[in-house]
Structure formats: structure tokens, C-alpha cells
Design an enzyme around this catalytic site. Sequence first.
Site, PDB file in Angstrom:
ATOM      1  N   ASN A  53      67.928  86.777  30.514  1.00  0.00           N
ATOM      2  CA  ASN A  53      66.723  85.936  30.538  1.00  0.00           C
ATOM      3  C   ASN A  53      65.527  86.716  30.015  1.00  0.00           C
ATOM      4  O   ASN A  53      65.378  87.907  30.283  1.00  0.00           O
ATOM      5  CB  ASN A  53      66.442  85.480  31.978  1.00  0.00           C
ATOM      6  CG  ASN A  53      65.222  84.582  32.068  1.00  0.00           C
ATOM      7  OD1 ASN A  53      65.049  83.668  31.267  1.00  0.00           O
ATOM      8  ND2 ASN A  53      64.355  84.845  33.027  1.00  0.00           N
TER       9      ASN A  53
ATOM     10  N   HIS B  68      61.512  87.116  30.175  1.00  0.00           N
ATOM     11  CA  HIS B  68      60.433  86.770  31.109  1.00  0.00           C
ATOM     12  C   HIS B  68      59.133  87.453  30.668  1.00  0.00           C
ATOM     13  O   HIS B  68      59.130  88.662  30.393  1.00  0.00           O
ATOM     14  CB  HIS B  68      60.798  87.181  32.539  1.00  0.00           C
ATOM     15  CG  HIS B  68      59.833  86.639  33.542  1.00  0.00           C
ATOM     16  ND1 HIS B  68      59.809  85.307  33.908  1.00  0.00           N
ATOM     17  CD2 HIS B  68      58.827  87.229  34.221  1.00  0.00           C
ATOM     18  CE1 HIS B  68      58.834  85.112  34.778  1.00  0.00           C
ATOM     19  NE2 HIS B  68      58.226  86.261  34.987  1.00  0.00           N
TER      20      HIS B  68
ATOM     21  N   SER C 263      59.849  91.354  29.794  1.00  0.00           N
ATOM     22  CA  SER C 263      61.116  91.908  30.292  1.00  0.00           C
ATOM     23  C   SER C 263      62.290  91.067  29.810  1.00  0.00           C
ATOM     24  O   SER C 263      62.172  89.847  29.684  1.00  0.00           O
ATOM     25  CB  SER C 263      61.147  91.896  31.828  1.00  0.00           C
ATOM     26  OG  SER C 263      60.032  92.563  32.375  1.00  0.00           O
TER      27      SER C 263
ATOM     28  N   ASP D  23      64.483  85.588  38.496  1.00  0.00           N
ATOM     29  CA  ASP D  23      63.838  86.690  37.762  1.00  0.00           C
ATOM     30  C   ASP D  23      64.064  88.044  38.457  1.00  0.00           C
ATOM     31  O   ASP D  23      63.255  88.964  38.316  1.00  0.00           O
ATOM     32  CB  ASP D  23      62.325  86.436  37.596  1.00  0.00           C
ATOM     33  CG  ASP D  23      62.057  85.182  36.773  1.00  0.00           C
ATOM     34  OD1 ASP D  23      62.840  84.893  35.862  1.00  0.00           O
ATOM     35  OD2 ASP D  23      61.064  84.483  37.064  1.00  0.00           O
TER      36      ASP D  23
END
Length: 186
Positions: free
Chosen positions: A103, A105, A132, A141
Site C-alpha cells: 500500500n 500512504h 511510505s 496502515d
Amino acid sequence: MKKIVILFSGQGSNLLNLIDQLHLKHCKVAAAITNRPDAPGIKKARQRGIHVNILDHTRFTSREEFDRELVREIAAYGADLVVMAGFMRILTPIFTQSVKAINLHPSLLPLFKGAKAIERSHASDEAYGGVSVHWVSQELDGGAVIDQRSFKKSADETLESFTVKIRKIEHTLLPETIIALLSSDK
Ligand code: GAR
């Protein structure tokens, strides 16, 4: 050539950047999947010849039911890696326990997890902003960070100038991380 599937929900600037930088050069973008039928990224990705599947989350009665269908679609593409690029969904263990996913972020995790990360990071007293890329885990997250890049806020940083800096970093960090992961076979 390895295959990735990209999940997105909105503008899709990262989706389009990944298609332009990676598709058929470093890996195959087997498909993109969005939970929003009105996501602006859909048309632009299709114009680049990428399959875009729309999985409208409002048509499902539970998060689990949505995730089950999402996992089924991803499996059908045989992806080596799933990339969440602006995919705004809270995921259940049905997804997180069976899909190898990363992911993107827009903050220096563990700071500013969750929604409105850019706004909160800009408004904070932190001297640095950043981006990130992390493994997707059950905690929102909260999975292991793979790579991060930061920049110092300028004295007169507006939300607009801050967002431009975040996007610029995202558009190099995410493709670089994907290339590194696919070649190291992690
Ligand atoms: C990106 O800034 C991404 O980091 C963020 O959404 C934006 C999507 O932009 N993701 C999150 O906040 C995930 N919690 P895009 O649609 O133009 O790629």
C-alpha cells in the site's frame, strides 16, 4: 514477465504513472480494479489498454462479501503482487490473509495513519512530510514499512505545494519499490 494488479478509488494519478512507467517494460499490469464506478482514473487507464474492473462496494451487503469477490478477481489474474494506489477501503482478514499486497500512504508512517493523511501531516508541527510504501496487514496502515522518502516542509508551505511534493515522491517511490520487490522475489 511478472504480473501486478492495481487497486484504486479516485483520480488514479499513481495508477496512470505505474502503467506509463512499468507496463510491459518491467512487468505486466494485468488489470486495475476500483470500488468506485465514477473514479476518474477508469477512463484514462482504459485508454492505455488496461482492463479496469469495477467492483462497486455499495452493491455488497458486508465488507467480507466485497473482499471475497475482490480476492476471487485478483486470483483470476494470477498476480505476483497487488498494489494499492489510492484504494480507500478498510480490508478484512479475508483479503489481508490471502493476498500479497503493498500500500502507498502519503505520510511518514507510523505518523498519520488513516484518512486525510496529507492534510493532517501538513497541518502538524512535524518538520518533515513524506511517503511510505508498506506491506498490507490486518492493521490499517500498520504493516511493515518497505520504503519511505521524506522532505523538509518549507516555511511558507501551503497544502497545495505540500501535496505537489507528496505526489512527486509517490510517482518515483512506488514504481521503484515495485521493481525492487519483483526482482528480489520477496
Ligand atoms: C495518494 O496520495 C495515496 O498515497 C493516497 O491516496 C492518493 C491517491 O491519489 N492513499 C491513501 O491515503 C491511503 N490511505 P491518486 O488517485 O491520484 O493516485
